[in-house]
Design a protein around this motif. Structure first.
Motif, PDB file in Angstrom:
ATOM      1  N   LEU A 181      -7.494   3.964  -9.364  1.00 52.63           N
ATOM      2  CA  LEU A 181      -6.924   2.867  -8.402  1.00 52.63           C
ATOM      3  C   LEU A 181      -8.085   2.590  -7.411  1.00 52.63           C
ATOM      4  CD1 LEU A 181      -3.308   4.148  -7.821  1.00 52.63           C
ATOM      5  CD2 LEU A 181      -4.191   2.754  -9.595  1.00 52.63           C
ATOM      6  N   SER A 182      -8.196   1.549  -6.851  1.00 54.00           N
ATOM      7  CA  SER A 182      -9.204   1.159  -5.824  1.00 54.00           C
ATOM      8  C   SER A 182      -8.344   0.605  -4.624  1.00 54.00           C
ATOM      9  CB  SER A 182     -10.089  -0.005  -6.258  1.00 54.00           C
ATOM     10  OG  SER A 182     -10.950   0.680  -7.504  1.00 54.00           O
ATOM     11  N   CYS A 183      -8.762   1.056  -3.463  1.00 45.55           N
ATOM     12  CA  CYS A 183      -8.393   0.595  -2.240  1.00 45.55           C
ATOM     13  C   CYS A 183      -9.406  -0.144  -1.509  1.00 45.55           C
ATOM     14  CB  CYS A 183      -7.763   1.438  -1.560  1.00 45.55           C
ATOM     15  SG  CYS A 183      -7.317   1.344   0.197  1.00 45.55           S
ATOM     16  N   ALA A 184      -9.511  -1.247  -1.397  1.00 51.63           N
ATOM     17  CA  ALA A 184     -10.679  -2.064  -0.748  1.00 51.63           C
ATOM     18  C   ALA A 184     -10.252  -2.328   0.673  1.00 51.63           C
ATOM     19  CB  ALA A 184     -10.878  -3.371  -1.601  1.00 51.63           C
ATOM     20  N   ALA A 185     -10.994  -1.964   1.725  1.00 49.41           N
ATOM     21  CA  ALA A 185     -10.492  -2.035   3.208  1.00 49.41           C
ATOM     22  C   ALA A 185     -11.572  -3.082   3.762  1.00 49.41           C
ATOM     23  CB  ALA A 185     -10.434  -0.814   3.798  1.00 49.41           C
ATOM     24  N   SER A 186     -10.986  -3.895   4.818  1.00 45.90           N
ATOM     25  CA  SER A 186     -11.738  -4.613   5.754  1.00 45.90           C
ATOM     26  C   SER A 186     -11.174  -4.720   7.033  1.00 45.90           C
ATOM     27  CB  SER A 186     -11.745  -5.985   4.982  1.00 45.90           C
ATOM     28  OG  SER A 186     -10.727  -6.758   4.796  1.00 45.90           O
ATOM     29  N   GLY A 187     -12.055  -5.219   7.798  1.00 51.81           N
ATOM     30  CA  GLY A 187     -11.533  -5.607   9.262  1.00 51.81           C
ATOM     31  C   GLY A 187     -11.435  -4.436  10.190  1.00 51.81           C
ATOM     32  N   PHE A 188     -11.991  -3.105   9.757  1.00 48.89           N
ATOM     33  CA  PHE A 188     -11.977  -2.004  10.806  1.00 48.89           C
ATOM     34  C   PHE A 188     -13.273  -1.173  10.411  1.00 48.89           C
ATOM     35  CE2 PHE A 188     -10.616   1.455   7.947  1.00 48.89           C
ATOM     36  CZ  PHE A 188      -9.769   0.582   7.050  1.00 48.89           C
ATOM     37  N   THR A 189     -13.761  -0.437  11.282  1.00 47.63           N
ATOM     38  CA  THR A 189     -14.718   0.612  10.977  1.00 47.63           C
ATOM     39  C   THR A 189     -14.411   1.671  10.104  1.00 47.63           C
ATOM     40  OG1 THR A 189     -15.537   0.157  13.252  1.00 47.63           O
ATOM     41  CG2 THR A 189     -16.599   1.854  12.063  1.00 47.63           C
ATOM     42  N   PHE A 190     -14.585   1.662   8.813  1.00 51.68           N
ATOM     43  CA  PHE A 190     -14.099   2.540   7.650  1.00 51.68           C
ATOM     44  C   PHE A 190     -14.385   3.522   7.839  1.00 51.68           C
ATOM     45  CE2 PHE A 190     -12.450   2.859   3.290  1.00 51.68           C
ATOM     46  CZ  PHE A 190     -13.168   3.579   2.896  1.00 51.68           C
ATOM     47  N   ASP A 191     -15.602   4.191   8.068  1.00 50.62           N
ATOM     48  CA  ASP A 191     -16.018   5.533   8.352  1.00 50.62           C
ATOM     49  C   ASP A 191     -15.021   6.268   9.491  1.00 50.62           C
ATOM     50  OD1 ASP A 191     -19.592   5.251   7.963  1.00 50.62           O
ATOM     51  OD2 ASP A 191     -17.958   4.466   6.815  1.00 50.62           O
ATOM     52  N   ASP A 192     -14.461   5.640  10.389  1.00 50.76           N
ATOM     53  CA  ASP A 192     -13.767   6.465  11.290  1.00 50.76           C
ATOM     54  C   ASP A 192     -12.362   6.880  11.279  1.00 50.76           C
ATOM     55  OD1 ASP A 192     -15.007   4.259  14.195  1.00 50.76           O
ATOM     56  OD2 ASP A 192     -15.900   5.935  12.945  1.00 50.76           O
ATOM     57  N   THR A 242     -14.717  10.570   7.927  1.00 49.45           N
ATOM     58  CA  THR A 242     -15.844  11.150   8.822  1.00 49.45           C
ATOM     59  C   THR A 242     -16.581  12.328   8.312  1.00 49.45           C
ATOM     60  OG1 THR A 242     -14.103  12.569   9.820  1.00 49.45           O
ATOM     61  CG2 THR A 242     -14.628  10.395  10.880  1.00 49.45           C
ATOM     62  N   ASP A 243     -16.148  13.120   7.423  1.00 50.95           N
ATOM     63  CA  ASP A 243     -16.579  14.273   6.910  1.00 50.95           C
ATOM     64  C   ASP A 243     -16.277  14.350   5.353  1.00 50.95           C
ATOM     65  OD1 ASP A 243     -14.296  16.813   8.077  1.00 50.95           O
ATOM     66  OD2 ASP A 243     -14.021  15.236   6.815  1.00 50.95           O
ATOM     67  N   GLY A 244     -15.480  13.519   4.749  1.00 50.65           N
ATOM     68  CA  GLY A 244     -15.361  13.620   3.308  1.00 50.65           C
ATOM     69  C   GLY A 244     -14.159  14.734   2.883  1.00 50.65           C
ATOM     70  N   SER A 245     -13.590  15.369   3.790  1.00 46.28           N
ATOM     71  CA  SER A 245     -12.619  16.183   3.582  1.00 46.28           C
ATOM     72  C   SER A 245     -11.745  15.455   2.535  1.00 46.28           C
ATOM     73  CB  SER A 245     -11.957  16.798   4.837  1.00 46.28           C
ATOM     74  OG  SER A 245     -12.871  17.526   5.482  1.00 46.28           O
ATOM     75  N   THR A 246     -10.785  16.116   1.702  1.00 46.14           N
ATOM     76  CA  THR A 246      -9.877  15.538   1.009  1.00 46.14           C
ATOM     77  C   THR A 246      -8.590  16.498   0.909  1.00 46.14           C
ATOM     78  OG1 THR A 246     -11.029  16.745  -0.980  1.00 46.14           O
ATOM     79  CG2 THR A 246     -11.630  14.601  -0.588  1.00 46.14           C
ATOM     80  N   TYR A 247      -7.574  16.084   0.562  1.00 45.90           N
ATOM     81  CA  TYR A 247      -6.322  16.774   0.674  1.00 45.90           C
ATOM     82  C   TYR A 247      -5.267  16.222  -0.530  1.00 45.90           C
ATOM     83  CZ  TYR A 247      -8.204  17.618   5.214  1.00 45.90           C
ATOM     84  OH  TYR A 247      -8.876  18.173   6.010  1.00 45.90           O
ATOM     85  N   PHE A 272      -5.737  14.531 -10.371  1.00 46.34           N
ATOM     86  CA  PHE A 272      -6.121  13.360  -9.455  1.00 46.34           C
ATOM     87  C   PHE A 272      -7.593  13.839  -8.671  1.00 46.34           C
ATOM     88  CE2 PHE A 272      -1.697  11.067  -8.994  1.00 46.34           C
ATOM     89  CZ  PHE A 272      -1.826  11.361 -10.298  1.00 46.34           C
ATOM     90  N   THR A 273      -8.236  12.854  -8.376  1.00 48.04           N
ATOM     91  CA  THR A 273      -9.501  13.027  -7.510  1.00 48.04           C
ATOM     92  C   THR A 273      -9.678  11.878  -6.604  1.00 48.04           C
ATOM     93  OG1 THR A 273     -10.704  14.258  -9.264  1.00 48.04           O
ATOM     94  CG2 THR A 273     -11.762  13.367  -7.422  1.00 48.04           C
ATOM     95  N   ILE A 274      -9.576  11.959  -5.452  1.00 44.14           N
ATOM     96  CA  ILE A 274      -9.863  11.021  -4.352  1.00 44.14           C
ATOM     97  C   ILE A 274     -11.551  10.963  -4.092  1.00 44.14           C
ATOM     98  CG2 ILE A 274      -9.280  12.322  -2.193  1.00 44.14           C
ATOM     99  CD1 ILE A 274      -7.886   9.910  -1.275  1.00 44.14           C
ATOM    100  N   SER A 275     -12.038   9.751  -3.885  1.00 44.73           N
ATOM    101  CA  SER A 275     -13.435   9.632  -3.480  1.00 44.73           C
ATOM    102  C   SER A 275     -13.316   8.455  -2.688  1.00 44.73           C
ATOM    103  CB  SER A 275     -14.240   9.448  -4.529  1.00 44.73           C
ATOM    104  OG  SER A 275     -13.940   8.430  -5.497  1.00 44.73           O
ATOM    105  N   SER A 276     -14.508   8.336  -1.902  1.00 44.25           N
ATOM    106  CA  SER A 276     -14.788   7.269  -0.924  1.00 44.25           C
ATOM    107  C   SER A 276     -16.310   6.689  -1.192  1.00 44.25           C
ATOM    108  CB  SER A 276     -14.462   7.702   0.441  1.00 44.25           C
ATOM    109  OG  SER A 276     -14.690   6.475   1.314  1.00 44.25           O
ATOM    110  N   ASP A 277     -16.432   5.414  -1.322  1.00 41.84           N
ATOM    111  CA  ASP A 277     -17.596   4.739  -1.227  1.00 41.84           C
ATOM    112  C   ASP A 277     -17.787   3.923   0.211  1.00 41.84           C
ATOM    113  OD1 ASP A 277     -19.962   3.080  -1.416  1.00 41.84           O
ATOM    114  OD2 ASP A 277     -19.634   2.851  -3.566  1.00 41.84           O
ATOM    115  N   ASN A 278     -18.450   4.533   0.834  1.00 35.37           N
ATOM    116  CA  ASN A 278     -18.252   3.993   2.569  1.00 35.37           C
ATOM    117  C   ASN A 278     -19.356   2.614   2.599  1.00 35.37           C
ATOM    118  OD1 ASN A 278     -17.057   6.322   2.942  1.00 35.37           O
ATOM    119  ND2 ASN A 278     -17.980   6.743   5.100  1.00 35.37           N
TER     120      ASN A 278
END
Length: 123
Positions: A20-31, A54-59, A68-74
């Motif tokens: 699954l992908s979640c594409a975000a827009s309209g805010f400062t993603f890294d925060d 902010t630090d890549g911590s996953t839960y 399942f594995t969550i990841s982020s492409d900032n």
């Protein structure tokens, strides 16, 4: 305008995989924290996984740990949820949401939600 758009859902046999992908827009993603939630028919919305950009911590919720594995492409403002060894009980509409704290329980910590993507796992 804050937007979160999920994609990648579909029909898969038990034991299969989806991303699954979640594409975000309209805010400062890294925060922010980005969380994945799911809702099966007749059930409440359940937190599945989240990532603190902010630090890549996953839960993860216990039922998906190791599968399942969550990841982020900032650079792309996109969060992924790789789902392996899918089970029929994973069938649900999956939502991503923007949050302030890395919680899978306190949905009030999340202020914007996507429209959801359907995941169906057959036997």
């Amino acid at each position: 305008e804050v937007q979160l758009v999920e994609s990648g859902g579909g029909l898969v046999q038990a034991g299969g995989s989806l991303r699954l992908s979640c594409a975000a827009s309209g805010f400062t993603f890294d925060d922010y924290v980005i969380g994945w939630f799911r809702q099966a028919p007749g059930k409440g919305r359940e937190g599945v996984s989240c990532i603190r950009n902010t630090d890549g911590s996953t839960y993860y919720v216990h039922s998906v740990k190791g599968r399942f594995t969550i990841s982020s492409d900032n650079a792309k403002n996109t969060v992924y949820l790789q789902m392996n060894d899918l089970k029929p009980e994973d069938t649900a509409v999956y939502y991503c949401a923007r949050g302030w704290a890395p919680t899978l329980i306190l949905r009030d910590e999340y202020d914007y939600w996507g429209q959801g993507t359907q995941v169906t796992v057959s036997l």
